[in-house]
Design a protein around this motif. Structure first.
Motif, PDB file in Angstrom:
ATOM      1  N   TRP A   1      -5.599  21.701   4.753  1.00 32.63           N
ATOM      2  CA  TRP A   1      -5.758  20.640   5.754  1.00 32.63           C
ATOM      3  C   TRP A   1      -4.670  20.737   6.827  1.00 32.63           C
ATOM      4  CZ3 TRP A   1      -2.950  16.383   7.468  1.00 32.63           C
ATOM      5  CH2 TRP A   1      -3.657  15.466   8.254  1.00 32.63           C
ATOM      6  N   MET A   2      -3.425  20.946   6.389  1.00 32.78           N
ATOM      7  CA  MET A   2      -2.304  21.064   7.336  1.00 32.78           C
ATOM      8  C   MET A   2      -2.550  22.239   8.291  1.00 32.78           C
ATOM      9  SD  MET A   2       0.257  18.843   6.760  1.00 32.78           S
ATOM     10  CE  MET A   2       0.970  17.806   5.489  1.00 32.78           C
ATOM     11  N   GLY A   3      -3.036  23.338   7.742  1.00 30.90           N
ATOM     12  CA  GLY A   3      -3.309  24.534   8.555  1.00 30.90           C
ATOM     13  C   GLY A   3      -4.387  24.247   9.591  1.00 30.90           C
ATOM     14  N   GLN A   4      -5.451  23.551   9.167  1.00 33.42           N
ATOM     15  CA  GLN A   4      -6.547  23.236  10.097  1.00 33.42           C
ATOM     16  C   GLN A   4      -6.077  22.267  11.179  1.00 33.42           C
ATOM     17  OE1 GLN A   4      -9.356  21.859   7.209  1.00 33.42           O
ATOM     18  NE2 GLN A   4     -10.287  23.877   6.943  1.00 33.42           N
ATOM     19  N   LEU A   5      -5.225  21.324  10.791  1.00 36.41           N
ATOM     20  CA  LEU A   5      -4.699  20.378  11.783  1.00 36.41           C
ATOM     21  C   LEU A   5      -3.849  21.124  12.819  1.00 36.41           C
ATOM     22  CD1 LEU A   5      -4.361  17.335  12.589  1.00 36.41           C
ATOM     23  CD2 LEU A   5      -2.215  17.385  11.312  1.00 36.41           C
ATOM     24  N   ARG A   6      -3.028  22.050  12.339  1.00 34.84           N
ATOM     25  CA  ARG A   6      -2.190  22.847  13.260  1.00 34.84           C
ATOM     26  C   ARG A   6      -3.067  23.594  14.258  1.00 34.84           C
ATOM     27  NH1 ARG A   6       1.205  24.290   8.613  1.00 34.84           N
ATOM     28  NH2 ARG A   6      -0.005  26.192   8.365  1.00 34.84           N
ATOM     29  N   GLN A   7      -4.117  24.246  13.715  1.00 31.41           N
ATOM     30  CA  GLN A   7      -5.021  25.020  14.580  1.00 31.41           C
ATOM     31  C   GLN A   7      -5.652  24.133  15.639  1.00 31.41           C
ATOM     32  OE1 GLN A   7      -8.138  26.886  12.376  1.00 31.41           O
ATOM     33  NE2 GLN A   7      -6.908  28.682  11.903  1.00 31.41           N
ATOM     34  N   LEU A   8      -6.092  22.950  15.215  1.00 30.49           N
ATOM     35  CA  LEU A   8      -6.748  22.027  16.146  1.00 30.49           C
ATOM     36  C   LEU A   8      -5.779  21.618  17.259  1.00 30.49           C
ATOM     37  CD1 LEU A   8      -9.161  20.217  16.924  1.00 30.49           C
ATOM     38  CD2 LEU A   8      -8.281  18.494  15.330  1.00 30.49           C
ATOM     39  N   MET A   9      -4.538  21.336  16.892  1.00 29.97           N
ATOM     40  CA  MET A   9      -3.556  20.911  17.888  1.00 29.97           C
ATOM     41  C   MET A   9      -3.259  22.035  18.890  1.00 29.97           C
ATOM     42  SD  MET A   9      -2.971  17.806  17.495  1.00 29.97           S
ATOM     43  CE  MET A   9      -4.345  17.251  16.555  1.00 29.97           C
ATOM     44  N   VAL A  10      -3.127  23.267  18.368  1.00 30.62           N
ATOM     45  CA  VAL A  10      -2.878  24.422  19.234  1.00 30.62           C
ATOM     46  C   VAL A  10      -4.040  24.568  20.222  1.00 30.62           C
ATOM     47  CG1 VAL A  10      -2.727  26.957  19.250  1.00 30.62           C
ATOM     48  CG2 VAL A  10      -1.408  25.643  17.579  1.00 30.62           C
ATOM     49  N   HIS A  11      -5.256  24.425  19.709  1.00 32.54           N
ATOM     50  CA  HIS A  11      -6.461  24.563  20.522  1.00 32.54           C
ATOM     51  C   HIS A  11      -6.499  23.487  21.619  1.00 32.54           C
ATOM     52  CE1 HIS A  11     -10.658  25.307  21.397  1.00 32.54           C
ATOM     53  NE2 HIS A  11     -10.920  24.022  21.192  1.00 32.54           N
ATOM     54  N   LEU A  12      -6.229  22.247  21.231  1.00 36.54           N
ATOM     55  CA  LEU A  12      -6.275  21.145  22.213  1.00 36.54           C
ATOM     56  C   LEU A  12      -5.196  21.329  23.271  1.00 36.54           C
ATOM     57  CD1 LEU A  12      -6.843  18.137  19.777  1.00 36.54           C
ATOM     58  CD2 LEU A  12      -8.503  19.024  21.418  1.00 36.54           C
ATOM     59  N   GLU A  13      -3.996  21.695  22.813  1.00 38.71           N
ATOM     60  CA  GLU A  13      -2.906  21.902  23.779  1.00 38.71           C
ATOM     61  C   GLU A  13      -3.267  23.041  24.738  1.00 38.71           C
ATOM     62  OE1 GLU A  13       1.138  22.369  22.163  1.00 38.71           O
ATOM     63  OE2 GLU A  13       1.614  23.528  23.962  1.00 38.71           O
ATOM     64  N   GLY A  14      -3.870  24.099  24.193  1.00 38.83           N
ATOM     65  CA  GLY A  14      -4.293  25.235  25.018  1.00 38.83           C
ATOM     66  C   GLY A  14      -5.294  24.820  26.080  1.00 38.83           C
ATOM     67  N   ASN A  15      -6.087  23.788  25.790  1.00 38.28           N
ATOM     68  CA  ASN A  15      -7.064  23.297  26.759  1.00 38.28           C
ATOM     69  C   ASN A  15      -6.485  22.218  27.664  1.00 38.28           C
ATOM     70  OD1 ASN A  15      -9.028  24.994  25.891  1.00 38.28           O
ATOM     71  ND2 ASN A  15     -10.033  23.503  24.539  1.00 38.28           N
ATOM     72  N   GLY A  16      -5.167  22.055  27.602  1.00 35.24           N
ATOM     73  CA  GLY A  16      -4.508  21.125  28.525  1.00 35.24           C
ATOM     74  C   GLY A  16      -4.624  19.655  28.156  1.00 35.24           C
ATOM     75  N   ARG A  17      -5.082  19.373  26.920  1.00 38.00           N
ATOM     76  CA  ARG A  17      -5.227  17.963  26.525  1.00 38.00           C
ATOM     77  C   ARG A  17      -3.872  17.346  26.179  1.00 38.00           C
ATOM     78  NH1 ARG A  17     -10.495  17.695  24.323  1.00 38.00           N
ATOM     79  NH2 ARG A  17     -11.740  19.257  25.386  1.00 38.00           N
ATOM     80  N   ARG A  18      -3.811  16.051  26.265  1.00 34.61           N
ATOM     81  CA  ARG A  18      -2.648  15.279  25.788  1.00 34.61           C
ATOM     82  C   ARG A  18      -3.094  14.568  24.514  1.00 34.61           C
ATOM     83  NH1 ARG A  18       1.940  16.141  29.194  1.00 34.61           N
ATOM     84  NH2 ARG A  18       0.925  17.554  30.612  1.00 34.61           N
ATOM     85  N   ILE A  19      -2.267  14.586  23.488  1.00 32.70           N
ATOM     86  CA  ILE A  19      -2.680  13.978  22.215  1.00 32.70           C
ATOM     87  C   ILE A  19      -1.572  13.082  21.674  1.00 32.70           C
ATOM     88  CG2 ILE A  19      -3.630  14.422  19.884  1.00 32.70           C
ATOM     89  CD1 ILE A  19      -3.325  17.484  21.713  1.00 32.70           C
ATOM     90  N   GLY A  20      -1.909  11.838  21.441  1.00 33.91           N
ATOM     91  CA  GLY A  20      -0.998  10.920  20.757  1.00 33.91           C
ATOM     92  C   GLY A  20      -1.452  10.808  19.310  1.00 33.91           C
ATOM     93  N   LEU A  21      -0.596  11.238  18.373  1.00 35.07           N
ATOM     94  CA  LEU A  21      -0.928  11.144  16.938  1.00 35.07           C
ATOM     95  C   LEU A  21      -0.108  10.003  16.341  1.00 35.07           C
ATOM     96  CD1 LEU A  21      -0.832  14.854  15.651  1.00 35.07           C
ATOM     97  CD2 LEU A  21      -2.860  13.412  15.993  1.00 35.07           C
ATOM     98  N   VAL A  22      -0.775   9.020  15.797  1.00 31.71           N
ATOM     99  CA  VAL A  22      -0.074   7.890  15.189  1.00 31.71           C
ATOM    100  C   VAL A  22      -0.298   7.990  13.679  1.00 31.71           C
ATOM    101  CG1 VAL A  22       0.239   5.398  15.174  1.00 31.71           C
ATOM    102  CG2 VAL A  22      -0.543   6.537  17.279  1.00 31.71           C
ATOM    103  N   VAL A  23       0.784   8.261  12.947  1.00 31.77           N
ATOM    104  CA  VAL A  23       0.649   8.627  11.532  1.00 31.77           C
ATOM    105  C   VAL A  23       0.934   7.422  10.625  1.00 31.77           C
ATOM    106  CG1 VAL A  23       1.336  10.322   9.792  1.00 31.77           C
ATOM    107  CG2 VAL A  23       1.495  10.910  12.214  1.00 31.77           C
TER     108      VAL A  23
END
Ligand code: UTP
Length: 235
Positions: free
Chosen positions: A25-47
Motif C-alpha cells: 500500500w505504501m509503495g502504491q501511495l508513493r507511486q500515485l503521489m509521484v504521478h500526480l506531482e509529475g502532472n503538476g497537481r497540488r495535493i493536500g494529504l490530511v492524515v
C-alpha cells in the motif's frame, strides 16, 4: 492554475493487519503521489491518527478526563502519522513541504509553494476529516476525498446491521442525517465521516467522496475525476 486535491487519509490505512499489504500500500501511495506531482497537481494529504491515537487515548483514559486534553493526544498521533508519510515522500524526492502545518492557513500557503503538503489535526473538537474539508474549501479543491477502510457510506452501520445498504450518490444533508448532525464525537471514536466535518462541508459547499483507500486504484479514479467505486456526496 494547477488543480488542487485534498485527501483525508484515514489513520487505519497506515496499519493494515499484514506487513505485506502494508508495504504494498505504501509503495502504491508513493507511486500515485509521484504521478500526480509529475502532472503538476497540488495535493493536500490530511492524515488520521488511527491506531496510535486510539492506543494513546486508551492508555490515559482513566487518568485524563478532560476531552480537550484527550483531543490533544489524538492530534499528536495524527501528526506522527503525517510525519511518517511526509518523510517517506521526501525520501523519494517528492516536492513535499518540509514542515507539518498546524493550521489550515499555513497548509493553504504551503500548498502554493510545494506540490504536496502533509498534515494531521489542527485544534481540539473535531477530527482530521474536518481539517480536510476546511482545507478543500480554502484551497478550492474540486472535492474532498475521504479515503477510509469502508467501501461506501451505508444507510446504517454495516457492522451492526445486516440490511445496511451501500449508497453511491447522496447529498450532504442525507449524509448529515445518517451520521447524526453537528455533534462533537468522543476523542478517539470513529464514524465514516465525522458529523462536524459534514456540517463544515454543508456550510462551505464542498462535495465529498468516500472510498476504500486500501485500494489505491479507487483513490486514483476519484482524483482523476473518473467514475470510482465509493460514494459521491454532493453539496
Ligand atoms: P482522527 O482524525 O484520526 O479521528 O483523530 P478518526 O475519526 O479516529 O480517524 P481515523 O480512524 O484515524 O481515520 C484522532 C483523534 O484526534 C483528535 C480527536 O480526539 C480524534 O478523535 N483530533 C484530531 C482533534 O481533536 N482535532 C483534530 O484536528 C484532529
Amino acid at each position: 492554475m494547477s488543480i488542487t486535491h485534498v485527501v483525508a487519509l484515514g489513520g487505519s490505512l497506515l496499519r493494515p493487519e499484514e506487513a505485506a499489504s502494508r508495504s504494498m500500500w505504501m509503495g502504491q501511495l508513493r507511486q500515485l503521489m509521484v504521478h500526480l506531482e509529475g502532472n503538476g497537481r497540488r495535493i493536500g494529504l490530511v492524515v488520521g491518527g488511527g491506531h496510535p491515537a486510539r492506543e494513546a487515548i486508551e492508555l490515559v483514559k482513566d487518568s485524563v478526563s478532560d476531552l480537550t486534553r484527550l483531543d490533544r493526544i489524538g492530534i499528536a498521533a495524527t501528526r506522527l502519522n503525517a510525519t511518517l508519510i511526509q518523510q517517506m515522500l521526501l525520501e523519494i524526492g517528492c516536492d513535499v513541504s518540509p514542515s507539518i502545518p498546524e493550521t489550515i492557513e499555513d497548509a493553504r500557503s504551503m500548498l502554493e509553494q510545494h506540490h504536496i503538503v502533509v498534515m494531521g489535526g489542527t485544534v481540539p473538537g473535531h477530527t482530521t476529516d474536518t481539517v480536510a474539508v476546511k482545507l478543500a474549501a480554502v484551497a478550492h479543491a474540486r472535492h474532498c476525498i475521504i479515503a477510509t477502510n469502508v467501501s461506501h457510506v451505508y444507510t446504517k452501520d454495516p457492522r451492526k446491521h445486516d440490511d445496511a445498504e451501500a449508497l453511491t450518490e447522496i447529498t450532504l444533508q442525507e449524509l448529515s442525517d445518517i451520521v447524526g448532525g453537528n455533534v462533537r464525537m468522543k476523542p478517539g471514536s470513529s464514524a465514516v465521516v465525522g458529523p462536524v466535518a459534514v456540517q463544515v462541508a454543508i456550510d462551505s459547499g464542498v462535495n465529498l467522496a468516500v472510498l476504500d483507500g486500501r485500494d489505491i486504484r479507487r483513490l486514483d479514479d476519484a482524483l482523476e475525476g473518473n467514475l470510482f467505486e465509493g460514494t459521491i456526496i454532493r453539496a
